[in-house]
Design an enzyme around this catalytic site. Structure first.
Site, short mmCIF file in Angstrom:
data_model
loop_
_atom_site.label_atom_id
_atom_site.label_comp_id
_atom_site.label_asym_id
_atom_site.label_seq_id
_atom_site.Cartn_x
_atom_site.Cartn_y
_atom_site.Cartn_z
N ARG A 185 -20.57 1.62 53.27
CA ARG A 185 -19.58 1.22 52.27
C ARG A 185 -20.28 1.10 50.93
O ARG A 185 -20.95 0.11 50.67
CB ARG A 185 -18.99 -0.12 52.71
CG ARG A 185 -17.81 -0.59 51.92
CD ARG A 185 -17.42 -2.00 52.32
NE ARG A 185 -18.32 -2.97 51.73
CZ ARG A 185 -18.73 -4.09 52.33
NH1 ARG A 185 -18.35 -4.38 53.55
NH2 ARG A 185 -19.53 -4.92 51.70
N HIS A 200 -16.44 -4.76 49.59
CA HIS A 200 -15.52 -4.81 50.73
C HIS A 200 -14.08 -4.67 50.23
O HIS A 200 -13.33 -3.83 50.70
CB HIS A 200 -15.71 -6.13 51.47
CG HIS A 200 -14.64 -6.41 52.48
ND1 HIS A 200 -14.56 -5.74 53.67
CD2 HIS A 200 -13.57 -7.24 52.44
CE1 HIS A 200 -13.50 -6.17 54.34
NE2 HIS A 200 -12.88 -7.07 53.61
N TYR A 206 -25.21 -10.42 48.47
CA TYR A 206 -25.80 -10.39 49.81
C TYR A 206 -26.48 -9.05 50.15
O TYR A 206 -27.12 -8.93 51.17
CB TYR A 206 -24.75 -10.72 50.88
CG TYR A 206 -23.50 -9.87 50.83
CD1 TYR A 206 -23.46 -8.60 51.40
CD2 TYR A 206 -22.33 -10.34 50.20
CE1 TYR A 206 -22.32 -7.83 51.36
CE2 TYR A 206 -21.17 -9.55 50.16
CZ TYR A 206 -21.18 -8.31 50.73
OH TYR A 206 -20.05 -7.53 50.69
C1 LIG Z 1 -8.29 -11.40 62.96
C2 LIG Z 1 -8.94 -11.44 61.60
N1 LIG Z 1 -10.03 -12.21 61.41
C3 LIG Z 1 -10.63 -12.24 60.20
C4 LIG Z 1 -10.13 -11.49 59.16
C5 LIG Z 1 -10.82 -11.54 57.80
N2 LIG Z 1 -11.51 -10.27 57.54
C6 LIG Z 1 -10.99 -9.34 56.73
S1 LIG Z 1 -11.95 -7.97 56.63
C7 LIG Z 1 -13.12 -8.61 57.68
C8 LIG Z 1 -14.37 -7.82 58.03
C9 LIG Z 1 -14.06 -6.50 58.66
O1 LIG Z 1 -15.21 -5.75 58.81
P1 LIG Z 1 -15.19 -4.35 59.53
O2 LIG Z 1 -14.38 -4.42 60.77
O3 LIG Z 1 -16.58 -3.90 59.67
O4 LIG Z 1 -14.38 -3.39 58.55
P2 LIG Z 1 -14.70 -2.96 57.04
O5 LIG Z 1 -13.85 -3.84 56.15
O6 LIG Z 1 -16.15 -3.10 56.81
O7 LIG Z 1 -14.25 -1.55 56.91
C10 LIG Z 1 -12.74 -9.88 58.09
C11 LIG Z 1 -13.53 -10.73 58.98
C12 LIG Z 1 -8.98 -10.72 59.40
N3 LIG Z 1 -8.43 -9.97 58.45
N4 LIG Z 1 -8.41 -10.69 60.62
#
Ligand SMILES: Cc1ncc(C[n+]2csc(CCOP(=O)(O)OP(=O)(O)O)c2C)c(N)n1
Length: 378
Positions: A270, A274, A283
């Site tokens: 990425r 985010h 970080y």
């Molecule tokens: C069930 C749930 N827990 C926590 C969140 C908060 N949250 C939003 S994005 C994220 C991280 C996601 O990381 P990843 O799956 O690696 O996807 P990326 O955004 O890096 O593409 C979190 C924990 C959420 N949206 N849904």
């Protein structure tokens, strides 16, 4: 650390067909064989990636201008998404997370509809059935269960293994490295394996779950988890659109023919934040970002096309002009989006609104109307 426990990619266990220098490399199991003349296919991938990046850059700028509430950038993940999406058959169905703008592009979702969602003028403006592309899912990993359920339905409808490639259907679940830790994703994989469902789990390992690095969450390479569920897992260079296309094509074919699920780990990065509310400089080391810039998915395709004469100078100019046009359309279109009606928040939750929510909706509507009355009496 043994090879099995090392979550970093080794040269041997990652499928790559186009290296970061834009040179074609071979792989014993996969060969680039598009359904069109090769150069034409690569030019198509290039155009998709450039236009998707422009959409992403414009949307990020629009958010900075206060025109969008939020934007989830895909910068750096264009090859993973375009390669995966261009391998789909029209009848395949995709369940995205919230960052699949390149897949949406390939499924002909109007980019303005993505902007409408992030502006809050609607709750997802496209019809999933029209595009075979579900609405974005913010709840991490939830869509993997929807995909598995849908895939089981497809199977029950007799649309798997018929031998007719225009009917046989596969389902794709997109998710991230962080999502792979969710119970939902693991449950989806158990069901998919048990029912031999025609689903492809497409994980974009972009190294970070917001500020959480993948090494913190994953103690074996992600793709190797599939083995524990009882289906194949494969790691592909997610910055290589040719390899992603071929690996996805074979997993989709397997699903459509009744071979069951596959997990693909697209190893990528990425490059942006985010979302626009995140500050990765707090970080993430800039060295890491610099190292991944050298693996830019678009630059390597451009290098390949220029070096091999697969595209003329006028082709690149034409794509650039198209990108400019798209940017202008998005900037102009944002002001044409309708003002949202706040009361619509209550729509699309239940088919029939329960009494309690109906009361809440009516109360909220009356509250909003009270402002109009005050204005009128002044
Ligand atoms: C069930 C749930 N827990 C926590 C969140 C908060 N949250 C939003 S994005 C994220 C991280 C996601 O990381 P990843 O799956 O690696 O996807 P990326 O955004 O890096 O593409 C979190 C924990 C959420 N949206 N849904």
């Amino acid at each position: 650390m043994t090879e099995f426990l090392d979550p970093s990619p080794s040269h041997t266990d990652m499928v790559q067909l186009l290296n970061p220098e834009g040179e074609r490399v071979s792989h014993p199991d996969f060969e680039f064989s598009p359904d069109r003349p090769e150069d034409e296919a690569v030019r198509g991938f290039y155009r998709d990636m450039v236009l998707t990046r422009r959409l992403d850059v414009e949307a990020t700028a629009l958010q900075r201008h206060g025109e969008l509430g939020l934007w989830a950038q895909l910068l750096g993940q264009e090859a993973a998404q375009i390669g995966a999406a261009r391998a789909l058959a029209p009848q395949d169905f995709v369940f995205p997370t919230y960052r699949e703008h390149g897949v949406a592009w390939c499924r002909d979702v109007d980019p303005m509809q993505l902007l409408g969602l992030f502006r809050g003028t609607d709750q997802g403006g496209w019809d999933p059935d029209e595009h075979n592309f579900g609405l974005y899912t913010i709840v991490i990993g939830a869509q993997t269960l929807h995909a598995t359920g849908y895939a089981m339905g497809v199977q029950m409808d007799g649309l798997v293994g018929t031998g007719d490639p225009t009917r046989d259907t596969a389902v794709v679940a997109h998710f991230g490295d962080g999502a792979s830790s969710q119970g939902d994703v693991n449950e989806a994989m158990v069901f998919a394996a048990s029912y031999n469902a025609p689903v492809v789990f497409f994980c974009q390992n972009n190294q970070w779950a917001i500020s959480e690095p993948v090494e913190q969450m994953v103690k074996v390479p992600l793709y190797k988890r599939a083995q524990g569920f009882g289906f194949p897992g494969i790691r592909v260079d997610g910055n290589d659109v040719l390899a992603t296309y071929e690996v996805m094509k074979s997993a989709l074919k397997r699903a459509r023919e009744g071979g069951g699920p596959t997990m693909i780990e697209a190893y990528t990065y990425r490059m942006g934040a985010h979302t626009t509310t995140d500050d990765p400089t707090r970080y993430r080391l800039s060295d890491e970002v610099q190292a991944w810039k050298l693996k830019d998915p678009i630059a390597r395709v451009e290098a390949y096309l220029r070096r091999g004469g697969g595209a003329s100078t006028s082709f690149f100019a034409k794509v650039e002009a198209e990108a400019e046009e798209l940017g202008e359309r998005l900037r102009a279109g944002i002001h044409a989006l309708p003002e949202p009606d706040p009361v619509r928040l209550f729509d699309n939750v239940y088919t029939e609104l329960p009494d309690e929510l109906r009361e809440q909706r009516d109360g909220y509507a009356a509250y909003l109307a009270s402002f109009d009355l005050e204005g009128a009496s002044r």
